[in-house]
Scaffold this motif. Structure first.
Motif, PDB file in Angstrom:
ATOM      1  N   GLU A   1       0.810  -1.207   0.000  1.00 31.19           N
ATOM      2  CA  GLU A   1       0.000   0.000   0.000  1.00 31.19           C
ATOM      3  C   GLU A   1       0.854   1.273   0.000  1.00 31.19           C
ATOM      4  O   GLU A   1       0.480   2.285  -0.601  1.00 31.19           O
TER       5      GLU A   1
ATOM      6  N   ASP B   1       0.449   4.450  -2.429  1.00 34.20           N
ATOM      7  CA  ASP B   1       0.318   5.826  -1.925  1.00 34.20           C
ATOM      8  C   ASP B   1       1.364   6.747  -2.544  1.00 34.20           C
ATOM      9  O   ASP B   1       1.078   7.893  -2.859  1.00 34.20           O
TER      10      ASP B   1
ATOM     11  N   ASP C   1      -0.385  10.144  -6.455  1.00 36.75           N
ATOM     12  CA  ASP C   1      -0.347  11.563  -6.827  1.00 36.75           C
ATOM     13  C   ASP C   1       0.475  11.778  -8.098  1.00 36.75           C
ATOM     14  O   ASP C   1       0.094  12.573  -8.964  1.00 36.75           O
TER      15      ASP C   1
ATOM     16  N   TYR D   1      -1.641  10.453 -11.095  1.00 39.84           N
ATOM     17  CA  TYR D   1      -2.816  11.275 -11.383  1.00 39.84           C
ATOM     18  C   TYR D   1      -2.383  12.625 -11.973  1.00 39.84           C
ATOM     19  O   TYR D   1      -3.014  13.163 -12.878  1.00 39.84           O
TER      20      TYR D   1
ATOM     21  N   MET E   1     -12.309  15.770  -8.031  1.00 33.23           N
ATOM     22  CA  MET E   1     -10.908  15.326  -7.994  1.00 33.23           C
ATOM     23  C   MET E   1     -10.615  14.362  -6.855  1.00 33.23           C
ATOM     24  O   MET E   1      -9.781  13.473  -6.985  1.00 33.23           O
ATOM     25  N   ASP E   2     -11.280  14.538  -5.714  1.00 32.20           N
ATOM     26  CA  ASP E   2     -11.031  13.619  -4.597  1.00 32.20           C
ATOM     27  C   ASP E   2     -11.503  12.210  -4.944  1.00 32.20           C
ATOM     28  O   ASP E   2     -10.810  11.232  -4.711  1.00 32.20           O
TER      29      ASP E   2
ATOM     30  N   ALA F   1      -9.131  10.757  -7.561  1.00 32.88           N
ATOM     31  CA  ALA F   1      -7.852  10.309  -7.003  1.00 32.88           C
ATOM     32  C   ALA F   1      -8.017   8.944  -6.340  1.00 32.88           C
ATOM     33  O   ALA F   1      -7.145   8.075  -6.447  1.00 32.88           O
ATOM     34  N   ALA F   2      -9.153   8.743  -5.662  1.00 32.77           N
ATOM     35  CA  ALA F   2      -9.401   7.440  -5.036  1.00 32.77           C
ATOM     36  C   ALA F   2      -9.543   6.353  -6.098  1.00 32.77           C
ATOM     37  O   ALA F   2      -9.081   5.224  -5.920  1.00 32.77           O
ATOM     38  N   LYS F   3     -10.166   6.698  -7.228  1.00 32.88           N
ATOM     39  CA  LYS F   3     -10.289   5.707  -8.316  1.00 32.88           C
ATOM     40  C   LYS F   3      -8.923   5.374  -8.898  1.00 32.88           C
ATOM     41  O   LYS F   3      -8.651   4.229  -9.254  1.00 32.88           O
TER      42      LYS F   3
ATOM     43  N   LYS G   1      -6.255   5.367  -7.296  1.00 37.58           N
ATOM     44  CA  LYS G   1      -5.609   4.486  -6.316  1.00 37.58           C
ATOM     45  C   LYS G   1      -6.101   3.043  -6.495  1.00 37.58           C
ATOM     46  O   LYS G   1      -5.313   2.102  -6.416  1.00 37.58           O
ATOM     47  N   SER G   2      -7.387   2.878  -6.765  1.00 32.37           N
ATOM     48  CA  SER G   2      -7.918   1.534  -7.012  1.00 32.37           C
ATOM     49  C   SER G   2      -7.258   0.910  -8.228  1.00 32.37           C
ATOM     50  O   SER G   2      -6.896  -0.268  -8.225  1.00 32.37           O
TER      51      SER G   2
ATOM     52  N   THR H   1      -3.676  -0.048  -7.403  1.00 31.86           N
ATOM     53  CA  THR H   1      -3.660  -1.228  -6.530  1.00 31.86           C
ATOM     54  C   THR H   1      -3.814  -2.488  -7.372  1.00 31.86           C
ATOM     55  O   THR H   1      -3.106  -3.480  -7.179  1.00 31.86           O
TER      56      THR H   1
ATOM     57  N   PRO I   1      -4.689  -6.361  -3.537  1.00 34.94           N
ATOM     58  CA  PRO I   1      -6.044  -6.883  -3.346  1.00 34.94           C
ATOM     59  C   PRO I   1      -7.094  -5.981  -3.994  1.00 34.94           C
ATOM     60  O   PRO I   1      -7.079  -4.775  -3.801  1.00 34.94           O
ATOM     61  N   HIS I   2      -7.957  -6.558  -4.781  1.00 35.12           N
ATOM     62  CA  HIS I   2      -9.054  -5.792  -5.375  1.00 35.12           C
ATOM     63  C   HIS I   2     -10.146  -6.779  -5.743  1.00 35.12           C
ATOM     64  O   HIS I   2      -9.925  -7.988  -5.756  1.00 35.12           O
TER      65      HIS I   2
ATOM     66  N   CYS J   1     -14.778  -0.933  -4.938  1.00 38.04           N
ATOM     67  CA  CYS J   1     -13.598  -1.812  -5.021  1.00 38.04           C
ATOM     68  C   CYS J   1     -13.581  -2.898  -3.962  1.00 38.04           C
ATOM     69  O   CYS J   1     -12.962  -3.929  -4.137  1.00 38.04           O
ATOM     70  N   ARG J   2     -14.254  -2.691  -2.836  1.00 35.79           N
ATOM     71  CA  ARG J   2     -14.249  -3.609  -1.700  1.00 35.79           C
ATOM     72  C   ARG J   2     -12.846  -3.981  -1.233  1.00 35.79           C
ATOM     73  O   ARG J   2     -12.598  -5.083  -0.779  1.00 35.79           O
ATOM     74  N   SER J   3     -11.891  -3.087  -1.398  1.00 34.00           N
ATOM     75  CA  SER J   3     -10.546  -3.360  -0.879  1.00 34.00           C
ATOM     76  C   SER J   3      -9.918  -2.114  -0.255  1.00 34.00           C
ATOM     77  O   SER J   3      -8.713  -2.032  -0.129  1.00 34.00           O
TER      78      SER J   3
ATOM     79  N   ALA K   1      -9.714   1.052  -1.257  1.00 31.20           N
ATOM     80  CA  ALA K   1      -9.019   2.041  -2.082  1.00 31.20           C
ATOM     81  C   ALA K   1      -9.945   3.137  -2.612  1.00 31.20           C
ATOM     82  O   ALA K   1      -9.618   4.319  -2.547  1.00 31.20           O
ATOM     83  N   CYS K   2     -11.114   2.756  -3.113  1.00 31.44           N
ATOM     84  CA  CYS K   2     -11.901   3.719  -3.907  1.00 31.44           C
ATOM     85  C   CYS K   2     -12.712   4.704  -3.063  1.00 31.44           C
ATOM     86  O   CYS K   2     -13.190   5.710  -3.578  1.00 31.44           O
ATOM     87  N   GLN K   3     -12.883   4.428  -1.773  1.00 27.23           N
ATOM     88  CA  GLN K   3     -13.570   5.327  -0.825  1.00 27.23           C
ATOM     89  C   GLN K   3     -15.060   5.520  -1.112  1.00 27.23           C
ATOM     90  O   GLN K   3     -15.687   6.431  -0.571  1.00 27.23           O
TER      91      GLN K   3
ATOM     92  N   LYS L   1      -8.055  23.993  -7.067  1.00 31.59           N
ATOM     93  CA  LYS L   1      -7.729  22.643  -6.619  1.00 31.59           C
ATOM     94  C   LYS L   1      -6.834  21.954  -7.651  1.00 31.59           C
ATOM     95  O   LYS L   1      -5.815  21.358  -7.331  1.00 31.59           O
TER      96      LYS L   1
ATOM     97  N   PHE M   1      -2.854  21.068  -7.138  1.00 32.41           N
ATOM     98  CA  PHE M   1      -2.402  19.680  -7.276  1.00 32.41           C
ATOM     99  C   PHE M   1      -1.298  19.568  -8.327  1.00 32.41           C
ATOM    100  O   PHE M   1      -0.264  18.931  -8.104  1.00 32.41           O
TER     101      PHE M   1
ATOM    102  N   MET N   1      -3.061  15.383  -3.017  1.00 30.49           N
ATOM    103  CA  MET N   1      -4.533  15.465  -2.935  1.00 30.49           C
ATOM    104  C   MET N   1      -5.005  15.419  -1.482  1.00 30.49           C
ATOM    105  O   MET N   1      -5.972  16.074  -1.115  1.00 30.49           O
TER     106      MET N   1
END
Lengths: 134, 325
Positions: A24, A28, A32, A35, A53-54, A57-59, A61-62, A65, A71-72, B34-36, B38-40, B301, B305, B311
Motif C-alpha cells: 500500500e 500511496d 499523486d 494522477y 478530484m477527490d 484520485a481514489a479511483k 488508487k484503485s 492497486t 487486493p481488489h 472496489c471492496r478493498s 481504495a476507492c472510498q 484545486k 495539485f 490530494m
C-alpha cells in the motif's frame, strides 16, 4: 477454504508483485504522481474535465492497486460499466496506450526495476478490452 | 459479539465479516465499488465507538479525526454506531442571536449563542434555518477557545431567501434553529512546520479566518499565507483584524487581491488563486485550504495539485451559490 482465502494464502507464502513493490505504501507514493501525469496529458485529460478530484484520485488508487497486483475485487464487468460513458465519448486504444505510458513513467520515476514495471503493465494491459467495451 | 448499529437497527457482525458486508447483507444501501479499501465509495462515519485504524487508511486527516472509515475494510472489535455521509442524523438546536454587524456592504456577521453546546472546529459549517424547511449552510469563522459564540458571515445574495432574511429581518435577541456542524475543511494539528496556503473569495474568508486563528493558536510554526480576493475593494473585509495578525505573527502574511480593473497601491491585481500560484509556484508538501466560489475552488484545486500539493493535503469548501439563493 474459500477462493478469497486461498488467494490470500498464496500471496502470503509467495512473494507477490504487490509485496515486492512495497504494498500500500507503494500505491500511496505512486497515486499523486500518476494522477498528476494523467491530468497534464493533453491526449487524455479531457476525459477528466469536471469530475470530483477527490473521488477521481481514489479511483486512480484503485487502479494502481490492481495494476500492482494488490487486493481488489474488480471484475471485467465492473471495468465495462465504469468506462461505458467514456467509450461513448470516444475512448479508444490510443487513450488506453497513453494511460499505459503514464503508468510506466510513474513507476520509472519511483525507481521500480524494469521487470516489475513489465509485470504491472501486463496486469493493466489485461483490462484493455473490458475498459474499451469490446 | 460485536454489533453494528445503523439508525434504529442493531446487527451482529459475523466472524471476519466487514461492516460493509454486514450492512448490505441486512439490506442497508451502502454504496461500494472496489471492496478493498481504495476507492472510498463506502465511506461511513462512526457516531459512537472508534473505528479501527486500518479502516481509515488513505483518508484525509480531517475525516479521520471525525471517525470516518471505509466500511469494506472495517473489522471492528468494539460496537459501532454508524451513519452514511448522506444521513441527516443531527437534530436542530435553538440559538439566540447575540449580535448582527455589517462587515462590508453585503456581508453580515451573525453571532449566535446555541442553547446546547455545539462542538465544532473552525472552518466547518452549520445550517441556519429561517423556517423548518428552509435552511442554508454557513461556514464558522469563530474559534471555540477564543470566541464565546459562533460567528457566521452571511453574504446577501440576489433573491436570497435566507441571506435576505438575515440582512433585512433578523434581529438581535431572536431565537433561530441551527444544525451541525459538518464539513472536513479545518486545521488538523501536526506537521507544524508545514506551509499553509489559504485562498478565499468573498465570504469564503469566514472559514479561512477561523482556520488561520486556530492554526496560530495551536502553535503552527510554518508559513501561513492568506490570499483573499474580490472584484473590488468593497468586497474585502476584516482587513484591520488580518493586519493585526500579520503584526503579531511573523509567519503569517496576507495578500489582498482585486480582479477588477482598479487596483490601488497595496493590493495585488488578478484573481486570488492566480496571484497565489504566481507567488507560491511550488506547492510540494504544502497544505492548501480553498473556500468560496465553486469555479475558483475547482480551478484552484487542480492548479494546486499540478503545482505539487498532495490530494490528501487539499481541503476545499465550495460555496454552492445556485443552491444558496
Amino acid at each position: 477454504m474459500t477462493e478469497k482465502k486461498l488467494a490470500d494464502w498464496w500471496d502470503q507464502t509467495h512473494d507477490s508483485l504487490y509485496a515486492k513493490l512495497g504494498g500500500e505504501a507503494a500505491v500511496d507514493a505512486a497515486v499523486d504522481i500518476f494522477y498528476r501525469k494523467v491530468l497534464s496529458d493533453n491526449r487524455i485529460n479531457r476525459f477528466f474535465e469536471g469530475v470530483d478530484m477527490d473521488k477521481q484520485a481514489a479511483k486512480q488508487k484503485s487502479f494502481l492497486t490492481m495494476a500492482f497486483g494488490g487486493p481488489h475485487n474488480y471484475t471485467g464487468m465492473d471495468m465495462r460499466r465504469g468506462h461505458a460513458h467514456l467509450v461513448k465519448q470516444g475512448l479508444n486504444d490510443s487513450h488506453f496506450d497513453a494511460v499505459m505510458e503514464n503508468l510506466a513513467a510513474t513507476m520509472k520515476e519511483l525507481n521500480v526495476p524494469d521487470d516489475l514495471i513489465a509485470q504491472a503493465a501486463a496486469i493493466a494491459e489485461s483490462t484493455r478490452n473490458d475498459v474499451l467495451g469490446r | 459479539m460485536t454489533h453494528i448499529k445503523y439508525k434504529t437497527d442493531s446487527f451482529p457482525l459475523g466472524e471476519n465479516q466487514s461492516v460493509l458486508d454486514c450492512l448490505t447483507g441486512h439490506g442497508v444501501p451502502v454504496p461500494f465499488s472496489c471492496r478493498s479499501g481504495a476507492c472510498q465509495t463506502c465511506l461511513m462515519q462512526a457516531t459512537r465507538g472508534t473505528p479501527p485504524e486500518e479502516a481509515q487508511r488513505g483518508l484525509k486527516d480531517s475525516l479521520k479525526l471525525q471517525n470516518y472509515f471505509l466500511a469494506c475494510v472495517c473489522h471492528p472489535r468494539e460496537d459501532l454506531e454508524v451513519a452514511l455521509p448522506s444521513d441527516d442524523s443531527q437534530a436542530s438546536v435553538p440559538a439566540t442571536v447575540r449580535g448582527l454587524k455589517l462587515l462590508n456592504d453585503e456581508i453580515m456577521q451573525v453571532v449566535l449563542q446555541p442553547h446546547a453546546p455545539i462542538e465544532y472546529r473552525p472552518g466547518q459549517f452549520i445550517n441556519l434555518f429561517r423556517t423548518q424547511a428552509l435552511g442554508r449552510s454557513y461556514s464558522i469563522a469563530s474559534v471555540p477557545e477564543e470566541d464565546e459564540d459562533i460567528h457566521l458571515h452571511v453574504r446577501r445574495l440576489p433573491q436570497g431567501r435566507v441571506s435576505g432574511w438575515v440582512h433585512d429581518e433578523l434581529r438581535t435577541g431572536k431565537t433561530v434553529q441551527v444544525r451541525g456542524p459538518a464539513g472536513d475543511c479545518f486545521y488538523v494539528p501536526g506537521r507544524a512546520e508545514q506551509g499553509l496556503l489559504l485562498i478565499g473569495t468573498g465570504s469564503g474568508l469566514a472559514p479561512l479566518y477561523g482556520i488561520i486563528r486556530d492554526a496560530l493558536r495551536q502553535g503552527h510554526s510554518g508559513p501561513i499565507r492568506l490570499f483573499h480576493g474580490s472584484r473590488d475593494r468593497r468586497g474585502l473585509y476584516l482587513m484591520g483584524e488580518l493586519n493585526d495578525l500579520v503584526r503579531e505573527y511573523t509567519n503569517f502574511d496576507y495578500v489582498r487581491c482585486l480582479s477588477g480593473p482598479d487596483v490601488p497601491h497595496g493590493y495585488a491585481g488578478g484573481r486570488a488563486h492566480d496571484v497565489a500560484l504566481q507567488e507560491q509556484p511550488d506547492l510540494k508538501s504544502w497544505r492548501i485550504f480553498l473556500c468560496g466560489h465553486p469555479d475558483m475552488v475547482n480551478a484552484a484545486k487542480r492548479k494546486a495539485f499540478l503545482a505539487g500539493a498532495s490530494m490528501k493535503d487539499i481541503y476545499a469548501d465550495a460555496f454552492n451559490v445556485s443552491q444558496s439563493t
